[in-house]
Write a protein that holds these residues in place. Structure first.
Motif, PDB file in Angstrom:
ATOM      1  N   GLU A 153       0.874  -1.179   0.000  1.00 22.96           N
ATOM      2  CA  GLU A 153       0.000   0.000   0.000  1.00 22.96           C
ATOM      3  C   GLU A 153       0.912   1.231   0.000  1.00 22.96           C
ATOM      4  OE1 GLU A 153      -3.370   1.445   0.043  1.00 22.96           O
ATOM      5  OE2 GLU A 153      -3.233  -0.490  -0.965  1.00 22.96           O
ATOM      6  N   GLY A 154       0.511   2.288  -0.679  1.00 21.06           N
ATOM      7  CA  GLY A 154       1.304   3.510  -0.645  1.00 21.06           C
ATOM      8  C   GLY A 154       2.468   3.504  -1.622  1.00 21.06           C
ATOM      9  N   GLN A 155       2.559   2.455  -2.440  1.00 23.60           N
ATOM     10  CA  GLN A 155       3.616   2.441  -3.478  1.00 23.60           C
ATOM     11  C   GLN A 155       2.995   2.653  -4.850  1.00 23.60           C
ATOM     12  OE1 GLN A 155       5.907  -1.287  -2.707  1.00 23.60           O
ATOM     13  NE2 GLN A 155       7.629   0.112  -2.535  1.00 23.60           N
ATOM     14  N   GLU A 156       1.871   3.408  -4.899  1.00 21.71           N
ATOM     15  CA  GLU A 156       1.145   3.568  -6.168  1.00 21.71           C
ATOM     16  C   GLU A 156       2.052   4.097  -7.261  1.00 21.71           C
ATOM     17  OE1 GLU A 156      -0.319   4.225  -3.326  1.00 21.71           O
ATOM     18  OE2 GLU A 156      -2.017   2.831  -3.434  1.00 21.71           O
ATOM     19  N   LYS A 157       2.921   5.072  -6.873  1.00 19.43           N
ATOM     20  CA  LYS A 157       3.746   5.704  -7.893  1.00 19.43           C
ATOM     21  C   LYS A 157       4.684   4.681  -8.526  1.00 19.43           C
ATOM     22  CE  LYS A 157       6.230   9.899  -8.713  1.00 19.43           C
ATOM     23  NZ  LYS A 157       7.225  10.809  -8.208  1.00 19.43           N
ATOM     24  N   GLN A 158       5.344   3.879  -7.647  1.00 20.86           N
ATOM     25  CA  GLN A 158       6.237   2.842  -8.172  1.00 20.86           C
ATOM     26  C   GLN A 158       5.456   1.819  -8.983  1.00 20.86           C
ATOM     27  OE1 GLN A 158       6.554   4.066  -5.089  1.00 20.86           O
ATOM     28  NE2 GLN A 158       8.626   3.796  -4.290  1.00 20.86           N
ATOM     29  N   ARG A 159       4.233   1.518  -8.515  1.00 16.36           N
ATOM     30  CA  ARG A 159       3.457   0.488  -9.212  1.00 16.36           C
ATOM     31  C   ARG A 159       3.100   0.968 -10.624  1.00 16.36           C
ATOM     32  NH1 ARG A 159      -1.805  -0.829  -6.389  1.00 16.36           N
ATOM     33  NH2 ARG A 159      -2.647   0.786  -7.766  1.00 16.36           N
ATOM     34  N   ASN A 160       2.702   2.232 -10.738  1.00 14.19           N
ATOM     35  CA  ASN A 160       2.391   2.775 -12.071  1.00 14.19           C
ATOM     36  C   ASN A 160       3.630   2.726 -12.965  1.00 14.19           C
ATOM     37  OD1 ASN A 160      -0.023   3.252 -10.942  1.00 14.19           O
ATOM     38  ND2 ASN A 160       0.004   5.474 -11.157  1.00 14.19           N
ATOM     39  N   ARG A 161       4.776   3.101 -12.366  1.00 14.51           N
ATOM     40  CA  ARG A 161       6.028   3.050 -13.111  1.00 14.51           C
ATOM     41  C   ARG A 161       6.316   1.610 -13.552  1.00 14.51           C
ATOM     42  NH1 ARG A 161      10.150   6.801 -12.727  1.00 14.51           N
ATOM     43  NH2 ARG A 161       8.446   8.232 -13.158  1.00 14.51           N
ATOM     44  N   PHE A 162       5.994   0.643 -12.675  1.00 11.60           N
ATOM     45  CA  PHE A 162       6.199  -0.767 -13.021  1.00 11.60           C
ATOM     46  C   PHE A 162       5.410  -1.145 -14.273  1.00 11.60           C
ATOM     47  CE2 PHE A 162       3.853  -4.836 -12.849  1.00 11.60           C
ATOM     48  CZ  PHE A 162       4.868  -5.694 -13.221  1.00 11.60           C
ATOM     49  N   PHE A 163       4.157  -0.688 -14.367  1.00 10.09           N
ATOM     50  CA  PHE A 163       3.365  -1.060 -15.542  1.00 10.09           C
ATOM     51  C   PHE A 163       3.987  -0.473 -16.813  1.00 10.09           C
ATOM     52  CE2 PHE A 163       0.041  -2.148 -12.437  1.00 10.09           C
ATOM     53  CZ  PHE A 163      -0.306  -3.395 -12.932  1.00 10.09           C
ATOM     54  N   SER A 164       4.611   0.704 -16.674  1.00 14.24           N
ATOM     55  CA  SER A 164       5.311   1.281 -17.830  1.00 14.24           C
ATOM     56  C   SER A 164       6.526   0.434 -18.213  1.00 14.24           C
ATOM     57  CB  SER A 164       5.774   2.702 -17.525  1.00 14.24           C
ATOM     58  OG  SER A 164       4.663   3.552 -17.450  1.00 14.24           O
ATOM     59  N   ILE A 165       7.323   0.057 -17.201  1.00 14.67           N
ATOM     60  CA  ILE A 165       8.526  -0.739 -17.471  1.00 14.67           C
ATOM     61  C   ILE A 165       8.116  -2.082 -18.081  1.00 14.67           C
ATOM     62  CG2 ILE A 165      10.501  -1.922 -16.428  1.00 14.67           C
ATOM     63  CD1 ILE A 165      10.453   0.254 -14.231  1.00 14.67           C
ATOM     64  N   PHE A 166       7.025  -2.633 -17.536  1.00 12.51           N
ATOM     65  CA  PHE A 166       6.493  -3.909 -17.997  1.00 12.51           C
ATOM     66  C   PHE A 166       6.149  -3.808 -19.486  1.00 12.51           C
ATOM     67  CE2 PHE A 166       2.892  -6.892 -18.450  1.00 12.51           C
ATOM     68  CZ  PHE A 166       3.473  -8.033 -17.944  1.00 12.51           C
ATOM     69  N   TYR A 167       5.501  -2.710 -19.850  1.00 12.26           N
ATOM     70  CA  TYR A 167       5.112  -2.500 -21.251  1.00 12.26           C
ATOM     71  C   TYR A 167       6.346  -2.331 -22.127  1.00 12.26           C
ATOM     72  CZ  TYR A 167       1.531  -1.599 -24.685  1.00 12.26           C
ATOM     73  OH  TYR A 167       0.688  -1.728 -25.739  1.00 12.26           O
ATOM     74  N   LEU A 168       7.355  -1.692 -21.536  1.00 17.67           N
ATOM     75  CA  LEU A 168       8.612  -1.490 -22.250  1.00 17.67           C
ATOM     76  C   LEU A 168       9.249  -2.844 -22.564  1.00 17.67           C
ATOM     77  CD1 LEU A 168       9.917   1.335 -22.747  1.00 17.67           C
ATOM     78  CD2 LEU A 168      11.654   0.640 -21.122  1.00 17.67           C
ATOM     79  N   ALA A 169       9.221  -3.746 -21.573  1.00 21.04           N
ATOM     80  CA  ALA A 169       9.807  -5.080 -21.750  1.00 21.04           C
ATOM     81  C   ALA A 169       9.086  -5.830 -22.866  1.00 21.04           C
ATOM     82  CB  ALA A 169       9.722  -5.871 -20.444  1.00 21.04           C
ATOM     83  N   ILE A 170       7.748  -5.714 -22.896  1.00 25.86           N
ATOM     84  CA  ILE A 170       6.960  -6.360 -23.948  1.00 25.86           C
ATOM     85  C   ILE A 170       7.473  -5.917 -25.311  1.00 25.86           C
ATOM     86  CG2 ILE A 170       4.687  -6.393 -25.070  1.00 25.86           C
ATOM     87  CD1 ILE A 170       3.372  -6.237 -22.373  1.00 25.86           C
TER      88      ILE A 170
END
Length: 708
Positions: A153-170
């Motif tokens: 909880e409270g890591q929303e910013k990192q989590r959003n960044r993770f979805f970006s990195i994840f998309y980058l990996a794809i």
């Protein structure tokens, strides 16, 4: 930096890196195999274009439908971790089976280099593809949701960044594999006979998938794993069904209305489940318009690639093939995702504009529709340069004089004079009904009528070489050559048959005063050798040069005789080369990529953040379902209506998406964002309180409204 119990790195859980590497390998493996598939169907199994394309699209649609299955297994039975591992094993087996199916030595008993029993190969490759579709689809919704699970909880910013990195990996995975895999195919290998190396090209993705699985399992100790909570989907379906039934039973006026139609399930189901289902149905409702975006997006592979075949691939010093233009999308994504995250979004926030997820998605749809407007403009530019081909009820004729005297040819309403070794000015178009008579005449010889049954909708060449000698040849080209190649045919004006070799293709036995079929060549100048039995003397230069071929042209090479007794080439242009530069496609790729970055990355992240904890995978699968439906829309639209004008189809799609975009914006206006974790925590508190109440019901004080 304090290390929490989950290993950290740059403020991210370390486990994230394993998940991103896993996704990179998986996408490399998937796109690498997909890039080969069409060629494998065409060249190895030998299916025609239509069947290959249909099977290919069915496979792609299947890969986006199976996520529902994966999500069900993960959320209700095995949990995300075990689902990813077990389906990855299925996937790896599928890749291996497909690779085995492409070994021609498998059934090549007589060792002649072609498989003797094709049905074995077809059966194996279909089994392989079915396993792959199950694997890749089943993993998809789990991997992204499992990644999201790793954050506190409270890591929303990192989590959003993770979805970006994840998309980058794809996209990094797909980019590198679309460049590398075709290189592997070109190698030759085999036990008895050397053939294009499909087993290697399919085998490398299989090996990478195995690597991806191992990487994922190594990280096992670090992951936060949530236990699956019973058959969630079953409960959801039953609860919705009960609510609808109950609502229908109490439809008369005397029953008080309830706030939400799902509240009619209160008699049987607990509040927590009902509120979770409300979150899911709210998001699912928002998803209804989204397939339209994917319908446009997925045409990069088909329509836009075809558009590129009518363009010239000389971009600066590069010579680009039409199907390589798709890599522009992947390259731009790898560039744009970080720029959006680090530059654009912070700038918008600085300006004080609240750029919410749904606003981003609306902008993404708008950008994609603008990309299609650009595509239509480019198409209009191309159309200006395209040759006019005959319509259904027309024929086109040009006259080519391969003799040594001038000839007059009279058509209805016009007379053409053609000198020796020259052709009439382009093709003349006639209505079939009006093409009554054609006559050939020359000075001092009688008029010869041309009798020939012209085929409608085709181009024809009328060869003349003496007052009473002619031949009509059906050209067989009534469109630009495919894949940006160049069509070349030879006409033999000598008195004996010739064999001609050009580049790596052979024209066998071109008879006297006749034309060969067209064969197709890529860029550059090619060497031409002419061999005959008698006429050509030994001391002639053996090798002649073709002109420098560019993109999408067609030529007729007439073989004549010089006074020295050596052959010479006369070149006539049938279809002019493409002139519109492929670089003009870059703006539309740029727009659709920007659209994809703001639409797709945001969609992944939105689906995760708005889903209750026990339905994260289900919503990811719902998101992927919109992709599948988009693919199906393309199949229907492409199958249903062929527009006479390609630009009109682009404009139609752009307009459809604009309408959908407006509808979506209105729907988004009424959407209220939720924080599932907070709502669930609230329910936990209430349950605790209720338990306390039961234990100490004697000393309980009335709970005031404010604490609730």
């Amino acid at each position: 930096m304090g290390m929490s119990k989950s290993y950290g790195c740059f403020g991210y859980p370390l486990s994230i890196f394993f998940i991103v590497v896993n996704e990179f390998c998986e996408r490399f493996s998937y796109y690498g195999m997909r890039a080969l598939l069409i060629l494998y169907f065409r060249r190895f199994i030998g299916w025609d274009d239509n069947l290959s394309t249909a099977i290919y699209h069915t496979f792609v649609a299947l890969c986006y439908l199976t996520p529902i299955l994966g999500a069900l297994i993960a959320d209700s039975w095995l949990g995300k971790f075990k689902t990813i591992v077990s389906l990855s094993i299925v996937y790896t087996i599928g890749q291996a089976v497909t690779a085995v199916s492409s070994i021609n030595d498998l059934t090549d008993f007589n060792k002649d280099g072609t498989p003797d029993n094709l049905s074995v190969h077809v059966a194996l490759s279909m089994i392989g593809l079915a396993l792959i579709a199950l694997g890749t689809g089943g993993i998809k919704p789990c991997v992204s949701a499992f990644g999201g699970d790793q954050f506190e909880e409270g890591q929303e910013k990192q989590r959003n960044r993770f979805f970006s990195i994840f998309y980058l990996a794809i996209n990094a995975g797909s980019l590198i594999s679309t460049i590398v895999t075709p290189m592997l195919r070109v190698h030759e290998c085999g036990i008895y006979s050397q053939k294009a190396c499909y087993p290697l090209a399919f085998g490398v993705p299989a090996a990478l998938m195995a690597v991806s699985l191992i990487v994922f399992v190594i990280g096992s100790g670090m992951y936060k794993k949530f236990q699956p909570q019973g058959n969630v989907m079953g409960k959801v379906v039953k609860c919705i069904g009960f609510a609808l039934k109950n609502r229908f039973r109490h439809r008369s006026k005397q029953f008080p209305k309830r706030e939400h139609w799902l509240d009619w399930a209160k008699e049987k189901y607990d509040e927590r489940l009902i509120s979770q289902i409300k979150m899911v149905t709210k998001v699912m409702f928002l998803y209804i318009p989204l397939p339209m975006f994917w319908a446009l997006f997925d045409q990069q592979g088909s329509r836009w690639t075809l558009q590129a075949t009518a363009m010239s691939g000389k971009i600066g010093l590069l010579e680009v093939q039409p199907d390589q233009m798709q890599t522009v999308n992947a390259i731009l994504i790898v560039v744009m995702v970080p720029i959006m995250d680090a530059v654009v979004y912070p700038l918008i926030a600085k300006c004080g504009f609240n750029f919410t997820s749904l606003k981003r998605m609306t902008v993404g749809m708008f950008l994609a529709s603008m990309a299609f407007v650009m595509a239509a403009i480019v198409q209009l530019e191309i159309d200006k340069t395209l040759p006019v081909f005959p319509k259904q009820n027309e024929v086109q004729i040009k006259v080519l004089n391969i003799g040594n005297g001038a000839m007059n040819v009279s058509f209805p309403g016009t007379v053409v004079t053609v000198g020796q070794m020259s052709q009439s000015d382009g093709f003349m178009t006639f209505d079939v009904d009006k093409l009554t008579s054609i006559n050939i005449s020359s000075t001092g010889s009688p008029v010869i009528p041309v009798t020939y049954n012209f085929e409608q909708g085709h181009r024809h060449t009328l060869l003349v070489w003496a007052p009473n000698n002619y031949r009509v040849v059906k050209d067989g080209l009534n469109q630009k050559p495919e894949k940006g190649e160049n069509g070349i045919r030879f006409i033999n004006s000598l008195n004996e048959s010739l064999n001609i070799t050009m580049g790596d293709k052979v024209y066998v036995n071109v008879t006297s005063h006749n034309a060969s079929e067209y064969q197709f060549f890529s860029l550059g100048t090619k060497n031409i050798t002419i061999s005959s039995t008698q006429q050509i003397s030994q001391n002639c230069t053996k090798v002649l040069q073709s002109s420098n071929l560019e993109f999408g042209s067609a030529y007729t090479y007439v073989i004549g005789m010089q006074s020295t007794g050596c052959p010479e080439l006369h070149m006539f242009e049938d279809i002019s080369p493409n002139t519109v530069n492929m670089a003009l496609q870059i703006p539309q790729y740029f727009l659709i990529t920007c659209g994809e970055v703001v639409f797709s990355v945001t969609g992944l992240e939105f689906s995760y953040s708005q889903a209750p904890s026990n339905m994260k995978s289900v919503l990811q699968a719902g998101w992927l379902l919109t992709v599948a439906v988009g693919n199906i829309i393309v199949l229907i639209v492409a199958g249903a209506g062929q527009f006479s004008e390609q630009w009109a189809e682009y404009i139609l799609f752009a307009a459809l998406l604009l309408v959908v975009c407006v509808i979506f914006a209105i729907m988004a206006r009424f959407y209220t964002y939720v924080n599932p974790a907070e709502i669930e925590a609230q329910f936990d508190d209430d349950e605790k309180k209720n338990l306390e109440k039961m234990n100490v019901y004697s000393t309980v004080t009335p709970v005031s409204q404010t604490q609730m």
